[in-house]
Design an enzyme around this catalytic site. Sequence first.
Site, mmCIF file in Angstrom:
data_model
loop_
_atom_site.group_PDB
_atom_site.id
_atom_site.type_symbol
_atom_site.label_atom_id
_atom_site.label_comp_id
_atom_site.label_asym_id
_atom_site.label_seq_id
_atom_site.Cartn_x
_atom_site.Cartn_y
_atom_site.Cartn_z
ATOM 1 C CB CYS A 194 2.828 0.025 3.824
ATOM 2 S SG CYS A 194 3.450 -1.125 2.621
ATOM 3 C CD GLU A 231 9.570 0.636 -0.891
ATOM 4 O OE1 GLU A 231 8.423 1.134 -0.804
ATOM 5 O OE2 GLU A 231 10.281 0.749 -1.897
ATOM 6 C CE LYS A 285 15.999 -5.688 13.180
ATOM 7 N NZ LYS A 285 14.902 -6.447 13.788
ATOM 8 C CD GLU A 322 1.385 3.225 7.952
ATOM 9 O OE1 GLU A 322 2.409 3.354 8.635
ATOM 10 O OE2 GLU A 322 1.378 2.666 6.844
HETATM 11 P P1 NAD Z 1 9.419 -0.341 12.934
HETATM 12 O O1 NAD Z 1 9.755 0.645 11.884
HETATM 13 O O2 NAD Z 1 9.721 0.017 14.341
HETATM 14 O O3 NAD Z 1 10.186 -1.729 12.659
HETATM 15 C C1 NAD Z 1 10.528 -2.219 11.374
HETATM 16 C C2 NAD Z 1 11.912 -2.868 11.439
HETATM 17 O O4 NAD Z 1 12.872 -1.890 11.837
HETATM 18 C C3 NAD Z 1 12.007 -3.995 12.468
HETATM 19 O O5 NAD Z 1 12.879 -5.001 11.975
HETATM 20 C C4 NAD Z 1 12.635 -3.309 13.652
HETATM 21 O O6 NAD Z 1 13.330 -4.179 14.502
HETATM 22 C C5 NAD Z 1 13.586 -2.347 12.967
HETATM 23 N N1 NAD Z 1 13.959 -1.187 13.788
HETATM 24 C C6 NAD Z 1 13.241 -0.594 14.776
HETATM 25 N N2 NAD Z 1 13.933 0.440 15.296
HETATM 26 C C7 NAD Z 1 15.113 0.485 14.633
HETATM 27 C C8 NAD Z 1 16.246 1.349 14.710
HETATM 28 N N3 NAD Z 1 16.326 2.347 15.587
HETATM 29 N N4 NAD Z 1 17.267 1.123 13.858
HETATM 30 C C9 NAD Z 1 17.220 0.137 12.948
HETATM 31 N N5 NAD Z 1 16.183 -0.714 12.836
HETATM 32 C C10 NAD Z 1 15.134 -0.535 13.662
HETATM 33 O O7 NAD Z 1 7.948 -0.722 12.785
HETATM 34 P P2 NAD Z 1 7.057 -1.501 13.853
HETATM 35 O O8 NAD Z 1 7.346 -1.093 15.271
HETATM 36 O O9 NAD Z 1 7.188 -2.908 13.558
HETATM 37 O O10 NAD Z 1 5.644 -0.884 13.503
HETATM 38 C C11 NAD Z 1 5.332 0.440 13.901
HETATM 39 C C12 NAD Z 1 4.530 1.152 12.846
HETATM 40 O O11 NAD Z 1 5.253 1.135 11.618
HETATM 41 C C13 NAD Z 1 3.204 0.525 12.509
HETATM 42 O O12 NAD Z 1 2.205 0.944 13.353
HETATM 43 C C14 NAD Z 1 3.008 1.014 11.100
HETATM 44 O O13 NAD Z 1 2.416 2.275 11.094
HETATM 45 C C15 NAD Z 1 4.373 1.121 10.545
HETATM 46 N N6 NAD Z 1 4.736 -0.007 9.674
HETATM 47 C C16 NAD Z 1 4.785 0.206 8.350
HETATM 48 C C17 NAD Z 1 5.122 -0.828 7.516
HETATM 49 C C18 NAD Z 1 5.206 -0.653 6.048
HETATM 50 O O14 NAD Z 1 5.214 -1.634 5.328
HETATM 51 N N7 NAD Z 1 5.259 0.540 5.548
HETATM 52 C C19 NAD Z 1 5.402 -2.079 8.029
HETATM 53 C C20 NAD Z 1 5.359 -2.268 9.406
HETATM 54 C C21 NAD Z 1 5.040 -1.202 10.205
#
Ligand code: NAD
Length: 485
Positions: A293, A259, A184, A392
Amino acid sequence: MEPATATRSTTSDDIPDRTHFYVDGAWVAPLSTETIAVENPVTEEVLATVPAGTPADVDRAVAAARAAFPGWAATPPADRAAALGRLHAALAGRADEVARTVALELGTPYKIAMRVQAGLPLAVLESFVALAAAPPAEEVIGHSLVVREPVGVVGAITPWNYPLHQVVAKVAPALAAGCTVVLKPSELTPLTAYLLFDAVEAAGLPPGVVNLVTGTGPVVGEAIAAHPGVDLVSFTGSTATGRRIAHLAADRIARVALELGGKSANIILRDADLAKAVRTGVGNAYLNSGQTCTAWTRMLVQRDNYAEAVELAAEAAAGFRLGAPFESTTRLGPLASATQRERVAAHIARGLADGARLAAGGLDAAVPQTGHFVAPTVFADVDPGSALAQEEIFGPVLAIIPFDDDEEAVAIANNSRYGLAGAVWSGDPERALAVARRLRTGAVDINGAPFNPLAPFGGYKQSGIGRELGVHGLAEFQEIKAIQR
Ligand code: NAD
């Protein structure tokens, strides 16, 4: 081929709506008619739509992956490597399309997208073609034979900031190890993932080995994380979501690989090449508009060089021209979404309220009227305990902090709930190495050493659990069995 659909015109390209999932080696219609609109963060227009999956779509994909697992696990390593090689060739043929699609759905400047968003995942996939060819390592310990076996069905959930790299960093080692996958991708950038599945189809991977379901995190992501047919949930994204996924997986003791976020320190010691260290440090902090990240978002500078470093950083920041991804002068794109822009703006406002000194950028600086842009921002005199130094931010915001000696630099760097990456700059390689060894992070780069796609990648503390890339990344997708003889 996925059935043809209408295309919606954009300012720079035509991207088709995607209407199907890829399950069991074929494009299948979703079980619901709901869709998700993918936005172009530069024009704020809808670029294309993708289906919003349901738990029933996930059930179907997991069933296909389960059914394919025994056959793929038993496929000789050389044949799995050949299949990954065909996938690499099919994806390499789409490199320009990948870079364009990432430029459109994420706003990454095209030239950078070509190098990083298309080039890096191709290099990673190639590395796993080679690693897949070798049979899994076996050890003899006393009268035990220790063997490695694929962990089973992998649920891969990925974010939007490196839409292909983060997918490939999971799918390639999973397939190399003999696992099957349900992916996904992020709902913000699913169009790039579709290109990978066009390549999967062209490469003729066996049905069910790798499956795609798009949708939101709370619906499709949670259905994958909680699914009894998923043996390992491999997630990249925010620490908050990682925690939720770990809870869901804990109920059935499923394996998790996480990660997560970071707040990495770039330590510039007195004997470093200051101009190079600051210039490289600013570039690292702003890569992908700071949505990385591993970004070195805290610049720690030895006090004698501090004032000069702040000036150099402000100068460097001014050189990052904001703009649309296909303009050749653009060095910095927008943030991925309006939500992300609001989050970053709130961090900047809070930094000022907490007493940090704005040295460049900020919320009053000029940015394009349309698009989720934030000016490249530098804060000086940042309190190491403040939100600016602890949270972050995921935007082009650099925090500069002075220190007096190596001891204090290490203490400030390690004063973080994260532990993903970091950097040390010094004219004395031994001194730099001694400092690098003391950092509680999964990676440290000395004097701007380049990224190594074969080196393990992952975090200490709340930056995650497990490692990706290279042999260590492969090991995440293997179980270990001891056979006593
Ligand atoms: P997120 O963690 O919400 O989303 C990442 C993935 O997880 C997406 O595919 C999303 O649909 C999925 N997801 C969201 N909620 C979920 C749940 N309850 N169960 C299972 N899967 C779920 O991240 P985001 O909203 O895209 O970004 C928010 C913050 O996350 C950013 O501001 C940043 O700080 C951080 N981030 C970190 C990385 C990294 O590489 N470490 C990458 C993107 C975002």
